[in-house]
Motif scaffolding. Structure first.
Motif, PDB file in Angstrom:
ATOM      1  N   GLN A 170     -29.778 -33.241  -7.636  1.00  0.00           N
ATOM      2  CA  GLN A 170     -30.517 -33.790  -6.500  1.00  0.00           C
ATOM      3  C   GLN A 170     -29.610 -33.883  -5.278  1.00  0.00           C
ATOM      4  N   GLU A 171     -28.393 -34.366  -5.506  1.00  0.00           N
ATOM      5  CA  GLU A 171     -27.440 -34.480  -4.394  1.00  0.00           C
ATOM      6  C   GLU A 171     -27.129 -33.111  -3.805  1.00  0.00           C
ATOM      7  N   GLN A 172     -27.022 -32.115  -4.685  1.00  0.00           N
ATOM      8  CA  GLN A 172     -26.717 -30.761  -4.209  1.00  0.00           C
ATOM      9  C   GLN A 172     -27.812 -30.243  -3.281  1.00  0.00           C
ATOM     10  N   LYS A 173     -29.062 -30.551  -3.633  1.00  0.00           N
ATOM     11  CA  LYS A 173     -30.175 -30.079  -2.795  1.00  0.00           C
ATOM     12  C   LYS A 173     -30.078 -30.650  -1.394  1.00  0.00           C
ATOM     13  N   LEU A 174     -29.802 -31.960  -1.319  1.00  0.00           N
ATOM     14  CA  LEU A 174     -29.697 -32.590  -0.003  1.00  0.00           C
ATOM     15  C   LEU A 174     -28.475 -32.071   0.750  1.00  0.00           C
ATOM     16  N   MET A 175     -27.378 -31.896   0.005  1.00  0.00           N
ATOM     17  CA  MET A 175     -26.163 -31.414   0.636  1.00  0.00           C
ATOM     18  C   MET A 175     -26.394 -30.039   1.260  1.00  0.00           C
ATOM     19  N   LEU A 176     -27.133 -29.210   0.531  1.00  0.00           N
ATOM     20  CA  LEU A 176     -27.426 -27.871   1.049  1.00  0.00           C
ATOM     21  C   LEU A 176     -28.264 -27.942   2.314  1.00  0.00           C
ATOM     22  N   MET A 177     -29.192 -28.884   2.319  1.00  0.00           N
ATOM     23  CA  MET A 177     -30.019 -29.023   3.505  1.00  0.00           C
ATOM     24  C   MET A 177     -29.146 -29.432   4.701  1.00  0.00           C
ATOM     25  N   PHE A 178     -28.283 -30.426   4.493  1.00  0.00           N
ATOM     26  CA  PHE A 178     -27.435 -30.867   5.599  1.00  0.00           C
ATOM     27  C   PHE A 178     -26.477 -29.763   6.047  1.00  0.00           C
ATOM     28  N   ASP A 179     -25.971 -29.023   5.088  1.00  0.00           N
ATOM     29  CA  ASP A 179     -25.095 -27.895   5.448  1.00  0.00           C
ATOM     30  C   ASP A 179     -25.837 -26.899   6.315  1.00  0.00           C
ATOM     31  N   ALA A 180     -27.083 -26.635   5.935  1.00  0.00           N
ATOM     32  CA  ALA A 180     -27.875 -25.656   6.696  1.00  0.00           C
ATOM     33  C   ALA A 180     -28.123 -26.162   8.114  1.00  0.00           C
ATOM     34  N   ILE A 181     -28.366 -27.476   8.240  1.00  0.00           N
ATOM     35  CA  ILE A 181     -28.564 -28.049   9.586  1.00  0.00           C
ATOM     36  C   ILE A 181     -27.272 -27.907  10.396  1.00  0.00           C
ATOM     37  N   ASP A 182     -26.163 -28.298   9.802  1.00  0.00           N
ATOM     38  CA  ASP A 182     -24.866 -28.183  10.494  1.00  0.00           C
ATOM     39  C   ASP A 182     -24.632 -26.770  10.994  1.00  0.00           C
ATOM     40  N   GLN A 183     -24.890 -25.834  10.079  1.00  0.00           N
ATOM     41  CA  GLN A 183     -24.647 -24.432  10.392  1.00  0.00           C
ATOM     42  C   GLN A 183     -25.505 -23.965  11.564  1.00  0.00           C
ATOM     43  N   LYS A 184     -26.772 -24.369  11.511  1.00  0.00           N
ATOM     44  CA  LYS A 184     -27.723 -23.952  12.538  1.00  0.00           C
ATOM     45  C   LYS A 184     -27.321 -24.539  13.898  1.00  0.00           C
ATOM     46  N   LEU A 185     -26.980 -25.823  13.911  1.00  0.00           N
ATOM     47  CA  LEU A 185     -26.594 -26.462  15.178  1.00  0.00           C
ATOM     48  C   LEU A 185     -25.343 -25.812  15.751  1.00  0.00           C
ATOM     49  N   LYS A 186     -24.389 -25.585  14.903  1.00  0.00           N
ATOM     50  CA  LYS A 186     -23.143 -24.962  15.359  1.00  0.00           C
ATOM     51  C   LYS A 186     -23.390 -23.575  15.923  1.00  0.00           C
ATOM     52  N   ASN A 187     -24.146 -22.783  15.161  1.00  0.00           N
ATOM     53  CA  ASN A 187     -24.426 -21.418  15.625  1.00  0.00           C
ATOM     54  C   ASN A 187     -25.126 -21.428  16.964  1.00  0.00           C
ATOM     55  N   ASP A 188     -26.151 -22.293  17.092  1.00  0.00           N
ATOM     56  CA  ASP A 188     -26.898 -22.347  18.344  1.00  0.00           C
ATOM     57  C   ASP A 188     -25.964 -22.671  19.499  1.00  0.00           C
ATOM     58  N   PHE A 189     -25.079 -23.609  19.265  1.00  0.00           N
ATOM     59  CA  PHE A 189     -24.161 -24.044  20.319  1.00  0.00           C
ATOM     60  C   PHE A 189     -23.170 -22.925  20.676  1.00  0.00           C
ATOM     61  N   TYR A 190     -22.486 -22.422  19.683  1.00  0.00           N
ATOM     62  CA  TYR A 190     -21.392 -21.482  19.968  1.00  0.00           C
ATOM     63  C   TYR A 190     -21.872 -20.084  20.356  1.00  0.00           C
ATOM     64  N   LEU A 191     -23.080 -19.739  19.954  1.00  0.00           N
ATOM     65  CA  LEU A 191     -23.567 -18.401  20.304  1.00  0.00           C
ATOM     66  C   LEU A 191     -24.343 -18.399  21.623  1.00  0.00           C
ATOM     67  N   ASN A 192     -24.547 -19.587  22.177  1.00  0.00           N
ATOM     68  CA  ASN A 192     -25.254 -19.702  23.448  1.00  0.00           C
ATOM     69  C   ASN A 192     -24.378 -19.135  24.583  1.00  0.00           C
ATOM     70  N   LYS A 193     -24.970 -18.255  25.384  1.00  0.00           N
ATOM     71  CA  LYS A 193     -24.172 -17.564  26.428  1.00  0.00           C
ATOM     72  C   LYS A 193     -23.564 -18.535  27.433  1.00  0.00           C
ATOM     73  N   THR A 194     -24.386 -19.481  27.903  1.00  0.00           N
ATOM     74  CA  THR A 194     -23.885 -20.454  28.875  1.00  0.00           C
ATOM     75  C   THR A 194     -22.725 -21.241  28.284  1.00  0.00           C
ATOM     76  N   MET A 195     -22.871 -21.618  27.016  1.00  0.00           N
ATOM     77  CA  MET A 195     -21.827 -22.415  26.382  1.00  0.00           C
ATOM     78  C   MET A 195     -20.543 -21.624  26.210  1.00  0.00           C
ATOM     79  N   LYS A 196     -20.706 -20.354  25.903  1.00  0.00           N
ATOM     80  CA  LYS A 196     -19.499 -19.516  25.756  1.00  0.00           C
ATOM     81  C   LYS A 196     -18.705 -19.516  27.055  1.00  0.00           C
TER      82      LYS A 196
END
Ligand code: GDP
Length: 368
Positions: A308-334
């Motif tokens: 059960q913990e693994q499922k939630l951890m995976l969800m949070f990891d996916a959120i982290d990953q998505k937020l980071k990607n959106d931020f760092y791949l954004n042209k203005t932010m670069k």
């Protein structure tokens, strides 16, 4: 490092040894085969039917879609995963790690054959983010795990050859779901124990096995404490011939080292043993250990709790990953990052203020 050199450095059994040279990386024919498969597309329902009816080719094709970066493939893959999810979770997931050359594939073949011949259905997946670049690739070449590769009760899948560790880990996690829906009741997730992927593997398996080489001596140097702490069992492989004594000594050292660690949440006392993937001595003991772990943690509730913990951890990891990607791949932010970098380096603004400004800019940017 060559074997000779390796033998000279027998100052500690707890040192993480380098291992021996590995066969070539993923064979070209294997890659071509997967490419070919991915060209032909089916409906999600067709993949699903194929998978639950034991069609290995369909399972392979669906995993290829999981690994694909193509948006259309990804959409189909996600639908297949959704369909398979209710049928997943019924296997015993075992992570196996150790440095290149410790004998992981020989071990997996030895234990794997034992399992398939006693009626188990075994899937072997791999996490090896380095496989496209370096030696030590887990599968793809024909020489490794030959007997399992042709075993009708086994399914072997090489690591996705490209991508970040996070990406590769996610794909492996999703492949596990498909394999479980296909009826595999034991899943091995193999990883090269060089310190990067163990945490990712630990987050997707029930039991984590660390294979070590027999060393000698009594120092606690070179030991990767983090990996050892994660292990539910440490087996010193190659405990045969001239290595036997060294392996025994290593076993005692690891046992002593493990005593220094705090008790585990699972109530399980990590086991230390010796084995030989070559002579099969001790292989049975590894499986017994895994079964004992399963039995204990299923009865005290930890098995389910961890999943059960693994499922939630995976969800949070996916959120982290998505937020980071959106931020760092954004042209203005670069562009903004490049501009602010200099100011931080020359102490014009503090790192903290720079971060605050960039994040504020990002959210301002998002609203527009
Ligand atoms: P991996 O890189 O961890 O997958 O290691 P391999 O399974 O490819 O094994 C590396 C080398 O060690 C090969 O030459 C194997 O034949 C050898 N090897 C593996 N297991 C044993 C063992 O239990 N005893 C001995 N003596 N050699 C082994």
């Amino acid at each position: 490092m060559t074997r000779d050199k390796h033998h000279k450095h027998h100052d500690s059994a707890l040192k993480v040894n380098q291992g021996v040279e590995q066969p070539e990386s993923v064979s070209k024919s294997a890659v071509d085969r997967y490419k070919k498969i991915s060209r032909q597309l089916f409906l999600p329902e067709e993949y699903f039917r194929g998978i639950i009816n034991g069609d290995r080719t369909m399972l392979s094709r669906a995993i290829t879609l999981i690994e694909s970066t193509n948006k259309n493939h990804q959409e189909i893959a996600q639908e297949v995963i959704e369909k398979c999810l209710p049928l997943s979770g019924r296997s015993l997931r075992i992570g196996i790690t150790g440095v290149p050359g410790v004998g992981k594939s020989t071990f997996i073949e030895a234990l794997g054959k034992k399992l398939t011949s006693s009626g188990h259905q075994l899937a072997v997946l791999a996490i090896d983010p380095s496989s496209s670049r370096t030696k030590g690739s887990i599968l793809g070449d024909k020489t490794r795990m030959e007997a399992l590769a042709t075993d009708k009760n086994a399914f072997i899948r090489p690591s996705p050859s490209a991508g970040s560790l996070g990406g590769v880990a996610r794909k492996t996690r999703e492949s596990i779901i498909l394999c479980e829906a296909a009826g595999f009741d034991v899943i091995f997730v193999e990883t090269v124990g060089v310190g990067q992927s163990e945490t990712a593997v630990n987050a997707m398996v029930d039991f984590f096995l660390l294979l070590m080489l027999p060393g000698a001596g009594d120092e606690l140097q070179g030991i990767k404490r983090g990996i050892m702490e994660m292990a539910d069992a440490i087996f010193i492989n190659k405990a045969d011939g001239d290595n036997l004594k060294k392996a025994q000594r290593a076993k005692t050292e690891y046992q002593n080292a493990l005593h220094l660690y705090p008790p585990t949440e699972s109530g399980w006392v990590p086991k230390v043993g010796t084995c030989s993937a070559m002579t099969h001595e001790g292989i049975e003991e590894v499986w017994d250990t895994i079964k004992q772990y399963e039995s204990l943690t299923k009865s005290n509730g930890f098995f389910e709790q961890k999943r059960q913990e693994q499922k939630l951890m995976l969800m949070f990891d996916a959120i982290d990953q998505k937020l980071k990607n959106d931020f760092y791949l954004n042209k203005t932010m670069k562009a903004a990052l490049d501009a602010v970098r200099e100011e931080v380096l020359s102490d014009k603004i503090s790192s903290y203020v720079a971060a605050q400004r960039l994040v504020a800019l990002y959210y301002g940017e998002k609203k527009r």
